[in-house]
Scaffold this motif. Sequence first.
Motif, PDB file in Angstrom:
ATOM      1  N   SER A  28       3.765   8.796  -6.112  1.00  0.00           N
ATOM      2  CA  SER A  28       3.057   9.399  -4.986  1.00  0.00           C
ATOM      3  C   SER A  28       2.028  10.428  -5.423  1.00  0.00           C
ATOM      4  O   SER A  28       1.496  11.181  -4.588  1.00  0.00           O
ATOM      5  CB  SER A  28       4.055  10.054  -4.029  1.00  0.00           C
ATOM      6  OG  SER A  28       4.836  11.016  -4.708  1.00  0.00           O
ATOM      7  N   ASP A  48       1.237  -7.112  -5.317  1.00  0.00           N
ATOM      8  CA  ASP A  48       2.651  -6.861  -5.615  1.00  0.00           C
ATOM      9  C   ASP A  48       2.882  -5.391  -5.967  1.00  0.00           C
ATOM     10  O   ASP A  48       3.892  -4.800  -5.579  1.00  0.00           O
ATOM     11  CB  ASP A  48       3.120  -7.765  -6.766  1.00  0.00           C
ATOM     12  CG  ASP A  48       3.253  -9.217  -6.333  1.00  0.00           C
ATOM     13  OD1 ASP A  48       3.396  -9.459  -5.119  1.00  0.00           O
ATOM     14  OD2 ASP A  48       3.212 -10.108  -7.203  1.00  0.00           O
ATOM     15  N   ARG A  51       2.806  -3.485  -2.677  1.00  0.00           N
ATOM     16  CA  ARG A  51       4.074  -3.609  -1.947  1.00  0.00           C
ATOM     17  C   ARG A  51       5.169  -2.748  -2.587  1.00  0.00           C
ATOM     18  O   ARG A  51       5.960  -2.106  -1.884  1.00  0.00           O
ATOM     19  CB  ARG A  51       4.513  -5.074  -1.918  1.00  0.00           C
ATOM     20  CG  ARG A  51       3.581  -6.006  -1.133  1.00  0.00           C
ATOM     21  CD  ARG A  51       4.121  -7.430  -1.141  1.00  0.00           C
ATOM     22  NE  ARG A  51       3.282  -8.358  -0.405  1.00  0.00           N
ATOM     23  CZ  ARG A  51       2.430  -9.211  -0.979  1.00  0.00           C
ATOM     24  NH1 ARG A  51       2.322  -9.253  -2.318  1.00  0.00           N
ATOM     25  NH2 ARG A  51       1.712 -10.028  -0.243  1.00  0.00           N
ATOM     26  N   SER A  52       5.223  -2.746  -3.914  1.00  0.00           N
ATOM     27  CA  SER A  52       6.267  -1.977  -4.612  1.00  0.00           C
ATOM     28  C   SER A  52       6.104  -0.483  -4.389  1.00  0.00           C
ATOM     29  O   SER A  52       7.090   0.243  -4.206  1.00  0.00           O
ATOM     30  CB  SER A  52       6.241  -2.290  -6.108  1.00  0.00           C
ATOM     31  OG  SER A  52       6.605  -3.635  -6.361  1.00  0.00           O
ATOM     32  N   ILE A  54       4.970   1.046  -1.832  1.00  0.00           N
ATOM     33  CA  ILE A  54       5.395   1.426  -0.480  1.00  0.00           C
ATOM     34  C   ILE A  54       6.885   1.174  -0.280  1.00  0.00           C
ATOM     35  O   ILE A  54       7.611   2.042   0.237  1.00  0.00           O
ATOM     36  CB  ILE A  54       4.571   0.654   0.573  1.00  0.00           C
ATOM     37  CG1 ILE A  54       3.076   0.838   0.343  1.00  0.00           C
ATOM     38  CG2 ILE A  54       4.970   1.093   1.975  1.00  0.00           C
ATOM     39  CD1 ILE A  54       2.600   2.264   0.259  1.00  0.00           C
ATOM     40  N   ARG A  55       7.346   0.014  -0.686  1.00  0.00           N
ATOM     41  CA  ARG A  55       8.728  -0.366  -0.371  1.00  0.00           C
ATOM     42  C   ARG A  55       9.741   0.167  -1.375  1.00  0.00           C
ATOM     43  O   ARG A  55      10.801   0.663  -0.984  1.00  0.00           O
ATOM     44  CB  ARG A  55       8.818  -1.896  -0.303  1.00  0.00           C
ATOM     45  CG  ARG A  55       8.047  -2.495   0.871  1.00  0.00           C
ATOM     46  CD  ARG A  55       8.026  -4.000   0.803  1.00  0.00           C
ATOM     47  NE  ARG A  55       7.381  -4.594   1.977  1.00  0.00           N
ATOM     48  CZ  ARG A  55       6.991  -5.860   2.058  1.00  0.00           C
ATOM     49  NH1 ARG A  55       7.184  -6.678   1.019  1.00  0.00           N
ATOM     50  NH2 ARG A  55       6.417  -6.323   3.156  1.00  0.00           N
ATOM     51  N   GLU A  56       9.427   0.069  -2.659  1.00  0.00           N
ATOM     52  CA  GLU A  56      10.387   0.490  -3.673  1.00  0.00           C
ATOM     53  C   GLU A  56      10.318   1.989  -3.931  1.00  0.00           C
ATOM     54  O   GLU A  56      11.362   2.661  -4.027  1.00  0.00           O
ATOM     55  CB  GLU A  56      10.127  -0.279  -4.970  1.00  0.00           C
ATOM     56  CG  GLU A  56      11.090   0.081  -6.094  1.00  0.00           C
ATOM     57  CD  GLU A  56      10.831  -0.705  -7.366  1.00  0.00           C
ATOM     58  OE1 GLU A  56      11.432  -0.369  -8.412  1.00  0.00           O
ATOM     59  OE2 GLU A  56      10.026  -1.682  -7.326  1.00  0.00           O
ATOM     60  N   LYS A  58       8.636   4.245  -1.995  1.00  0.00           N
ATOM     61  CA  LYS A  58       8.575   5.008  -0.739  1.00  0.00           C
ATOM     62  C   LYS A  58       7.341   5.910  -0.644  1.00  0.00           C
ATOM     63  O   LYS A  58       7.388   6.996  -0.067  1.00  0.00           O
ATOM     64  CB  LYS A  58       9.839   5.862  -0.561  1.00  0.00           C
ATOM     65  CG  LYS A  58      11.140   5.101  -0.736  1.00  0.00           C
ATOM     66  CD  LYS A  58      11.250   3.928   0.227  1.00  0.00           C
ATOM     67  CE  LYS A  58      12.564   3.177   0.040  1.00  0.00           C
ATOM     68  NZ  LYS A  58      12.647   1.943   0.865  1.00  0.00           N
ATOM     69  N   VAL A  61       2.350   4.830   3.285  1.00  0.00           N
ATOM     70  CA  VAL A  61       1.258   3.851   3.287  1.00  0.00           C
ATOM     71  C   VAL A  61      -0.027   4.465   3.820  1.00  0.00           C
ATOM     72  O   VAL A  61      -1.126   3.987   3.520  1.00  0.00           O
ATOM     73  CB  VAL A  61       1.660   2.603   4.113  1.00  0.00           C
ATOM     74  CG1 VAL A  61       1.728   2.925   5.603  1.00  0.00           C
ATOM     75  CG2 VAL A  61       0.698   1.444   3.864  1.00  0.00           C
ATOM     76  N   GLU A  87       1.779  -6.355   6.769  1.00  0.00           N
ATOM     77  CA  GLU A  87       3.067  -6.270   6.080  1.00  0.00           C
ATOM     78  C   GLU A  87       3.598  -4.839   5.991  1.00  0.00           C
ATOM     79  O   GLU A  87       4.781  -4.589   6.198  1.00  0.00           O
ATOM     80  CB  GLU A  87       2.966  -6.845   4.663  1.00  0.00           C
ATOM     81  CG  GLU A  87       2.744  -8.344   4.605  1.00  0.00           C
ATOM     82  CD  GLU A  87       2.808  -8.861   3.179  1.00  0.00           C
ATOM     83  OE1 GLU A  87       3.538  -8.264   2.354  1.00  0.00           O
ATOM     84  OE2 GLU A  87       2.117  -9.852   2.869  1.00  0.00           O
ATOM     85  N   LEU A  88       2.709  -3.909   5.694  1.00  0.00           N
ATOM     86  CA  LEU A  88       3.151  -2.550   5.393  1.00  0.00           C
ATOM     87  C   LEU A  88       2.936  -1.569   6.549  1.00  0.00           C
ATOM     88  O   LEU A  88       3.329  -0.415   6.462  1.00  0.00           O
ATOM     89  CB  LEU A  88       2.454  -2.042   4.129  1.00  0.00           C
ATOM     90  CG  LEU A  88       2.693  -2.922   2.885  1.00  0.00           C
ATOM     91  CD1 LEU A  88       1.897  -2.407   1.696  1.00  0.00           C
ATOM     92  CD2 LEU A  88       4.179  -2.984   2.544  1.00  0.00           C
TER      93      LEU A  88
END
Length: 219
Positions: A28, A48, A51-52, A54-56, A58, A61, A87-88
């Motif tokens: 971050s 990818d 996505r990681s 944001i999702r993995e 945190k 976004v 998606e996000l």
Amino acid sequence: MAPNPYLLAADNPDALLSLLREDSSLASGQDEHGYSLVHAAASYNHLDLLRSLIREFKVPVDLKDEDGETALFVVETVDAARVLVEELGLDAKIQNEEGQTAGEKIEAEADWPAVAEYLLGLEGASSAANGAPNGTSSTTVGMELPPVPEGLQVTVGTMNGAETEAQQPDPELRRRIEELAAREDFQTPEGQAELRRLVEEAIGGESFGEERSVRPRQD
């Protein structure tokens, strides 16, 4: 010397993911201008990695740089924009310090017209669903009705005063068509089939009042 995460975001996203898994606090981080790894991943179309982050890891976004711009302002492909928005969950209507949305800024810069078209289309759909641009309130008077479904024909002619009075559009039909046009699934085959059914019912002269039967029509 420790690797620069921003260079890895541009050239070696797999190596960056390995680095982040060793030190997740880097995920971050932002440089002196507020530029983040989320901005970098979106700009370089490393989906990818995006996505990681944001999702993995945190990372928010909607992280903004010093100009108040999210990663959506730096995307160069429709695919990256879709991942961020669809998606996000990034809001395409977020404005920068100059009051521009990502779609408006990208359109003004004229570098990525397909991205601008996609984002401005999202903003238009959102405004239509809310009833007016920028979320302002509005009545439905004067609202443009949706196009007639393929396969139906409409003949426009003149009517005298008595005919005009007798053939005013059914307000309930108008309301139902406007509600249908505001639905997210309006452009899908199911939404168009529903519109076609409403128009066919109107042509057939069915009443749309409170006493209207809800049973399927028997052919």
